[in-house]
Design an enzyme around this catalytic site. Structure first.
Site, PDB file in Angstrom:
ATOM      1  N   SER A 186      16.860 -65.359  68.207  1.00 25.01           N
ATOM      2  CA  SER A 186      16.154 -64.185  68.393  1.00 25.01           C
ATOM      3  C   SER A 186      16.872 -62.845  67.857  1.00 25.01           C
ATOM      4  O   SER A 186      18.280 -63.039  67.583  1.00 25.01           O
ATOM      5  CB  SER A 186      15.805 -63.679  69.972  1.00 25.01           C
ATOM      6  OG  SER A 186      16.792 -63.236  70.401  1.00 25.01           O
ATOM      7  N   GLU A 244      17.804 -60.294  68.974  1.00 28.31           N
ATOM      8  CA  GLU A 244      18.791 -59.830  70.033  1.00 28.31           C
ATOM      9  C   GLU A 244      20.253 -60.742  70.033  1.00 28.31           C
ATOM     10  O   GLU A 244      21.331 -60.229  69.963  1.00 28.31           O
ATOM     11  CB  GLU A 244      18.242 -59.958  71.398  1.00 28.31           C
ATOM     12  CG  GLU A 244      17.304 -58.753  71.493  1.00 28.31           C
ATOM     13  CD  GLU A 244      16.032 -58.854  70.900  1.00 28.31           C
ATOM     14  OE1 GLU A 244      15.644 -60.258  70.761  1.00 28.31           O
ATOM     15  OE2 GLU A 244      15.300 -58.163  70.379  1.00 28.31           O
ATOM     16  N   SER A 257      14.527 -76.333  72.628  1.00 29.18           N
ATOM     17  CA  SER A 257      14.105 -75.434  73.684  1.00 29.18           C
ATOM     18  C   SER A 257      13.793 -76.106  74.808  1.00 29.18           C
ATOM     19  O   SER A 257      12.759 -77.302  74.713  1.00 29.18           O
ATOM     20  CB  SER A 257      13.405 -74.304  72.911  1.00 29.18           C
ATOM     21  OG  SER A 257      14.052 -73.824  71.761  1.00 29.18           O
ATOM     22  N   GLN A 299      11.370 -80.489  65.994  1.00 27.41           N
ATOM     23  CA  GLN A 299      12.806 -80.217  66.713  1.00 27.41           C
ATOM     24  C   GLN A 299      12.491 -80.025  68.398  1.00 27.41           C
ATOM     25  O   GLN A 299      11.849 -78.989  68.856  1.00 27.41           O
ATOM     26  CB  GLN A 299      13.118 -78.908  65.877  1.00 27.41           C
ATOM     27  CG  GLN A 299      14.475 -78.247  66.682  1.00 27.41           C
ATOM     28  CD  GLN A 299      14.638 -76.722  66.050  1.00 27.41           C
ATOM     29  OE1 GLN A 299      13.790 -75.963  65.755  1.00 27.41           O
ATOM     30  NE2 GLN A 299      15.845 -76.401  66.174  1.00 27.41           N
ATOM     31  N   GLY A 300      13.105 -80.746  68.820  1.00 22.30           N
ATOM     32  CA  GLY A 300      13.065 -80.626  70.440  1.00 22.30           C
ATOM     33  C   GLY A 300      14.288 -80.055  70.947  1.00 22.30           C
ATOM     34  O   GLY A 300      15.178 -80.926  71.444  1.00 22.30           O
ATOM     35  N   GLU A 337      19.132 -73.252  59.549  1.00 23.80           N
ATOM     36  CA  GLU A 337      18.101 -72.896  59.591  1.00 23.80           C
ATOM     37  C   GLU A 337      17.871 -71.204  59.193  1.00 23.80           C
ATOM     38  O   GLU A 337      17.035 -70.671  58.907  1.00 23.80           O
ATOM     39  CB  GLU A 337      17.664 -72.869  61.258  1.00 23.80           C
ATOM     40  CG  GLU A 337      16.241 -72.638  61.337  1.00 23.80           C
ATOM     41  CD  GLU A 337      15.906 -72.551  63.062  1.00 23.80           C
ATOM     42  OE1 GLU A 337      16.871 -72.923  63.780  1.00 23.80           O
ATOM     43  OE2 GLU A 337      14.663 -72.333  63.424  1.00 23.80           O
TER      44      GLU A 337
HETATM   45  C1  LIG Z   1       6.320 -69.840  67.266  1.00 25.64           C
HETATM   46  C2  LIG Z   1       7.491 -70.506  67.768  1.00 25.64           C
HETATM   47  C3  LIG Z   1       7.869 -71.682  67.471  1.00 25.64           C
HETATM   48  C4  LIG Z   1       9.151 -72.436  67.858  1.00 25.64           C
HETATM   49  N1  LIG Z   1       9.491 -73.447  67.512  1.00 25.64           N
HETATM   50  C5  LIG Z   1      10.410 -74.279  68.008  1.00 25.64           C
HETATM   51  C6  LIG Z   1      10.665 -75.644  67.813  1.00 25.64           C
HETATM   52  O1  LIG Z   1      10.180 -76.332  66.938  1.00 25.64           O
HETATM   53  N2  LIG Z   1      11.722 -76.308  68.485  1.00 25.64           N
HETATM   54  C7  LIG Z   1      12.446 -75.718  69.287  1.00 25.64           C
HETATM   55  O2  LIG Z   1      13.368 -76.359  69.886  1.00 25.64           O
HETATM   56  N3  LIG Z   1      12.348 -74.327  69.545  1.00 25.64           N
HETATM   57  C8  LIG Z   1      11.499 -73.583  69.052  1.00 25.64           C
HETATM   58  N4  LIG Z   1      11.123 -72.171  69.533  1.00 25.64           N
HETATM   59  C9  LIG Z   1      11.762 -71.490  70.428  1.00 25.64           C
HETATM   60  C10 LIG Z   1      12.668 -70.666  70.364  1.00 25.64           C
HETATM   61  O3  LIG Z   1      13.850 -70.936  69.572  1.00 25.64           O
HETATM   62  C11 LIG Z   1      12.801 -69.785  71.360  1.00 25.64           C
HETATM   63  O4  LIG Z   1      11.744 -69.177  71.924  1.00 25.64           O
HETATM   64  C12 LIG Z   1      13.981 -68.667  71.210  1.00 25.64           C
HETATM   65  O5  LIG Z   1      15.089 -69.310  71.394  1.00 25.64           O
HETATM   66  C13 LIG Z   1      13.775 -67.571  72.508  1.00 25.64           C
HETATM   67  O6  LIG Z   1      13.851 -68.113  73.646  1.00 25.64           O
HETATM   68  P1  LIG Z   1      12.891 -67.748  74.870  1.00 25.64           P
HETATM   69  O7  LIG Z   1      11.473 -67.798  74.142  1.00 25.64           O
HETATM   70  O8  LIG Z   1      12.966 -68.731  76.114  1.00 25.64           O
HETATM   71  O9  LIG Z   1      13.195 -66.422  75.153  1.00 25.64           O
HETATM   72  P2  LIG Z   1      14.295 -65.965  76.144  1.00 25.64           P
HETATM   73  O10 LIG Z   1      15.578 -66.422  75.826  1.00 25.64           O
HETATM   74  O11 LIG Z   1      13.654 -65.928  77.607  1.00 25.64           O
HETATM   75  O12 LIG Z   1      14.405 -64.219  75.739  1.00 25.64           O
HETATM   76  C14 LIG Z   1      13.583 -63.251  76.240  1.00 25.64           C
HETATM   77  C15 LIG Z   1      13.936 -61.978  75.651  1.00 25.64           C
HETATM   78  O13 LIG Z   1      15.338 -61.729  76.102  1.00 25.64           O
HETATM   79  C16 LIG Z   1      16.353 -61.697  74.715  1.00 25.64           C
HETATM   80  N5  LIG Z   1      17.495 -62.236  75.316  1.00 25.64           N
HETATM   81  C17 LIG Z   1      17.868 -63.521  76.026  1.00 25.64           C
HETATM   82  N6  LIG Z   1      19.247 -63.462  76.218  1.00 25.64           N
HETATM   83  C18 LIG Z   1      19.949 -62.451  75.924  1.00 25.64           C
HETATM   84  C19 LIG Z   1      21.223 -61.786  75.660  1.00 25.64           C
HETATM   85  N7  LIG Z   1      22.191 -62.621  76.137  1.00 25.64           N
HETATM   86  N8  LIG Z   1      21.416 -60.620  75.187  1.00 25.64           N
HETATM   87  C20 LIG Z   1      20.369 -59.881  74.670  1.00 25.64           C
HETATM   88  N9  LIG Z   1      18.998 -60.194  74.745  1.00 25.64           N
HETATM   89  C21 LIG Z   1      18.708 -61.595  75.158  1.00 25.64           C
HETATM   90  C22 LIG Z   1      15.956 -62.658  73.800  1.00 25.64           C
HETATM   91  O14 LIG Z   1      16.126 -62.063  72.488  1.00 25.64           O
HETATM   92  C23 LIG Z   1      14.362 -61.948  74.177  1.00 25.64           C
HETATM   93  O15 LIG Z   1      13.985 -60.757  73.502  1.00 25.64           O
HETATM   94  C24 LIG Z   1       9.795 -71.447  68.781  1.00 25.64           C
HETATM   95  C25 LIG Z   1       9.674 -70.378  69.269  1.00 25.64           C
HETATM   96  C26 LIG Z   1       8.272 -69.790  68.988  1.00 25.64           C
HETATM   97  C27 LIG Z   1       8.021 -68.522  69.480  1.00 25.64           C
END
Ligand SMILES: Cc1cc2nc3c(=O)[nH]c(=O)nc-3n(C[C@H](O)[C@H](O)[C@H](O)COP(=O)(O)OP(=O)(O)OC[C@H]3O[C@@H](n4cnc5c(N)ncnc54)[C@H](O)[C@@H]3O)c2cc1C
Lengths: 391, 385
Positions: free
Chosen positions: A376, A378, A129, A126-127, A245
């Site tokens: 997440s 949140e 993020s 899945q591409g 999902e």
């Molecule tokens: C182990 C793992 C596997 C993954 N696999 C995939 C994959 O295969 N393909 C893919 O595309 N993605 C994948 N992801 C990505 C995943 O979907 C993102 O990590 C997730 O969407 C959170 O984005 P971020 O890590 O950039 O955190 P951020 O968006 O930077 O968030 C940081 C913190 O802020 C909170 N936050 C952000 N915005 C808000 C808001 N508006 N209000 C309140 N809180 C907020 C978040 O909940 C979090 O606690 C994976 C992630 C992990 C950790």
């Protein structure tokens, strides 16, 4: 209203249980039960066994391998699979891109991809993020520009789970940078991971595992026919996909299995000469966890029973939110049962610490991810507050 | 009541902080260090020795500095702040502390002198597979054989057990627990080392008729001494945990101010800033408890009870802060390449070395009925009637 399973459903459950515990090789299920990483071959082998029996993609349209089951049957299928420690059909295939292609792909794409996707002949990743597009997925920047019969893709994805095993990637790309809303102008493209211009960099996780990657695209040429659905409608498909999902993410059966393991492990460990399973603090904690789990399972059943029209029940955010919390609580419970033994995390030969205690903390640390990915917690609370409570 | 450090204590803090900041201010440096055996940096260990840190709690006659639990707490907090992998609490407070408490004058000088000088690393081999945080030995037995003591049994996990030059080993003698010194090169000693999840090192230590020197005079039951040394270590770990939590909180607050999603930095979301505020609450309550417990130990109060209180408070706080730090970072929080998760890993390790929060709560629960109101400034902590 009705509490008990009907005799037909009892029989269905037995059928599932028997299949999973007799047809999937014990050594693969033991790997899952021992909470060790499952290898690519083990995933492929399992999914092919399930697919041959019509059990890999029962939620797909019937003509592509679906079974037309009731939501309750799907629940039982998933639950029994988890209780039997069977590696579930690869989510990227079975719950994500498969249903999207079945719903929005053209006939040619369906024929080309769906059988191979169900049978894990193609391993998808899945591409979505990107470094600056996590929770705010719509701000993604990877571009695809039309050039003759091809799209030319440039940019970077991150967190690509098991990308190192993948044959193909499904990607969200920006095809119209001028669209006034950032959710518009996004399309979904699929292409092989060995296309020229695709490079992968592993990301090491906290438990030392390699399950996620960064993926870079430099002038990757993707034939026009690899666009899924319509140009600039990728956001709609992504929302459809992420909804799917979330359904699987509660993992009630898997948490039940963890807690039942915790109970037997607590009988093995002694504290002050008595088995830990007799410690009232521990048993009270297990009881509370189980109670939460019962509530979650019942909610999952209510949700599945009410989403028959295809629209997710509003309470489905509860499943992701609480499901991830309970999975984390169960892994924490096992670390606490291991106690001082949990320190022996990377021992191999020459250690007297049992295997389960060694994997306990790495797994606990790894499971911090479940409240982060797939929307997440949140983000789930934001959905509950905004969409459900109207706040 | 005074929670202020005096100027000497502040100087100690500045010196240790400066040294550790140079060594591990960049988290990459720590990553490199823990990647190879022995899991810490021998040069930094030597510098800590030069600074007098490794002899801090020992009497000057024994080669130490004659300082106390407050100074130990200061060092431990600085260690925690940068996750320095040097085994200060393990070697100095726990193993060294037992030698100081139990050893004869000759043993104290022979063991604590080199430890203080950084010439010898000490490890306590007390934990046994299948036992939880007990002050007594049960799986290793000692027998006297023609004037020589010999030990047989298994200790695991022994923190830094493979690297240690001298092991302090507990063993069953009669119906009590005695303590022994075992040289790292003793015959009949097998040590299998491995990495712990927080980047440290532990070992399986198997003794088969291994010659050992009885620690202290006579074979009196030393369980109470072990209990006391563990309590002092729990207090030191409380300070270390506070240092680690402090950095985890600061790093998280910084991240919230710089990470942008939805066109704004994350600190614009009150849902997140309130969570950071709750982390702060946890850190400060843990800090007060750790400081207080260090003072109880310094004034000769009931260290065992104080150790249980600090364990309970820092266990709960460490889990809260560690989990939230990762969660508020999002995906980057679970990577090995970024520092924050290592703080959570270390806090998790500290939680399981010498008793977790539930364990401490159960011990405290046994005595709640024995006093009408809890009074941290009075009995039972000062030993006053
Ligand atoms: C182990 C793992 C596997 C993954 N696999 C995939 C994959 O295969 N393909 C893919 O595309 N993605 C994948 N992801 C990505 C995943 O979907 C993102 O990590 C997730 O969407 C959170 O984005 P971020 O890590 O950039 O955190 P951020 O968006 O930077 O968030 C940081 C913190 O802020 C909170 N936050 C952000 N915005 C808000 C808001 N508006 N209000 C309140 N809180 C907020 C978040 O909940 C979090 O606690 C994976 C992630 C992990 C950790």
């Amino acid at each position: 209203m009705r509490l008990q399973l009907s005799p037909e459903m009892e029989a269905f459950r037995d059928e599932m249980r028997t299949f999973f515990t007799t047809q999937v090789p014990a050594e693969i299920r033991d790997t899952v039960a021992a909470r060790r990483h499952v290898g690519r071959e083990q995933y492929v082998q399992t999914q092919r066994i399930l697919n041959a029996a019509g059990l890999a993609v029962p939620h797909w349209p019937v003509e592509w391998g679906g079974r037309d089951w009731t939501p309750l049957q799907r629940h039982i299928w998933r639950e029994e699979m988890q209780l039997a420690s069977v590696p579930e059909p690869l989510a990227f295939n079975a719950s994500m891109i498969g249903p999207v292609i079945a719903a929005f792909g053209d006939q040619e794409q369906k024929e080309r991809f769906l059988p191979a996707t169900a049978n894990l002949d193609i391993w998808w990743c899945q591409g979505f993020s990107e470094p600056d597009a996590g929770s705010d997925l719509a701000s993604l920047r990877t571009t695809a520009v039309r050039d003759g019969d091809d799209w030319v893709v440039n940019g970077q994805k991150t967190w690509t789970t098991l990308g190192q095993h993948a044959d193909w990637i499904f990607c969200l790309v920006r095809t119209d940078p001028t669209a006034e809303k950032k959710q518009r102008g996004i399309s979904m493209l699929v292409f092989p991971m060995d296309s020229p211009g695709v490079t992968l960099r592993p990301i090491e996780l906290l438990d030392g595992s390699h399950e996620v990657n960064e993926v870079f695209f430099e002038d990757v040429r993707v034939p026009a026919e690899n666009l899924i659905g319509e140009e600039n409608r990728g956001w709609d498909y992504a929302k459809f996909l992420l909804g799917n999902e979330r359904v699987g993410i509660a993992r009630v059966g898997a948490t039940k299995k963890l807690i039942s393991q915790a109970k037997s492990l607590a009988r093995e460990v002694t504290a002050g000469g008595r088995p830990l399973s007799e410690d009232p603090r521990l048993t009270a904690r297990i009881a509370e966890l189980e109670n939460e789990l019962v509530a979650l399972e019942l909610t999952a059943l209510r949700v599945v029973a009410n989403s028959a029209d295809g629209k997710p029940h509003p309470a489905s955010s509860v499943l992701k939110l609480r499901g991830s919390e309970l999975q984390q609580a169960a892994t924490e419970l096992i670390v606490d049962i291991a106690g001082p033994l949990s320190l022996a995390s990377f021992a191999d030969g020459g250690s007297q610490v049992p295997d389960w205690a060694r994997v306990a903390t790495p797994e606990y640390l790894n499971y911090r991810k479940v409240s982060i990915y797939g929307g997440s917690n949140e983000v789930q609370r934001t959905i509950i507050a905004g969409t459900i409570l109207g706040l | 009541m005074d929670f202020q450090y005096d100027s000497e204590q502040n100087d100690l803090r500045e010196a240790v902080r400066g040294l550790l900041q140079r060594a591990y201010g960049d988290p990459e440096a720590r990553r490199r260090t823990v990647a190879t055996d022995p899991g810490f940096d021998e040069k930094t260990w030597a510098r800590l020795a030069e600074m007098g840190v490794l002899g801090l709690p020992f009497a000057e006659d024994d080669g130490g500095m004659g300082a106390g639990p407050i100074e130990v707490g200061i060092v431990a907090e600085e260690i925690g702040r940068v996750l320095a992998p040097e085994p200060f609490v393990e070697a100095v407070v726990l193993a060294g502390g037992l030698v100081a408490a139990v050893g004869t004058a000759a043993q104290r000088q022979a063991v604590l002198g080199p430890l203080s000088e950084g010439a010898s690393v000490l490890a306590l081999a007390h934990a046994e597979p299948g036992t939880r945080w007990s002050p007594s030995a049960s799986g290793v037995t000692a027998t006297e054989d023609g004037g020589t003591w010999r030990l047989t049994g298994v200790k695991e996990p022994v923190l830094n057990g493979a690297r240690a030059d001298v092991l302090v080993v507990s063993a069953v003698v009669g119906d009590g627990t005695a303590l022994f010194l075992v040289r790292g090169d003793a015959e009949g000693l097998t040590r299998t080392g491995y990495r712990t999840h927080d980047g440290g090192r532990a070992a399986n230590v198997t003794l088969t008729g291994t010659p050992a020197e009885l620690l202290g005079a006579g074979t009196a039951d030393r369980s109470a001494d072990v209990e006391r040394a563990q309590a002092l270590a729990r207090i030191a770990y409380g300070n270390e945990a506070v240092g680690a939590m402090e950095t985890a909180l600061r790093t998280t607050a910084e991240y919230l101010k710089t990470r942008k999603q939805f066109g704004v930095t994350l600190n614009r979301f009150q849902a997140l800033t309130f969570r950071a505020a709750d982390m702060y609450v946890s850190v400060e309550l843990a800090r007060s408890t750790a400081l207080w417990a260090s003072m109880v130990a310094d004034t000769g109060g009931d260290v065992v009870a104080a150790g249980d209180r600090v364990r309970l408070q820092t266990s709960r706080a460490g889990r809260h802060v560690g989990k939230e730090a990762i969660q508020l970072h999002g995906g980057i929080g679970v990577t090995a390449e970024y520092s924050i998760g290592h703080y959570t890993s270390r806090l998790t390790a500290i939680d399981h070395v010498l008793g977790d929060g539930d364990w401490a709560a159960a011990r405290l629960a046994e005595t709640v009925d024995s006093y009408p109101t809890v009074d941290p400034l009075g009995a039972p902590y000062t030993g006053a009637p």
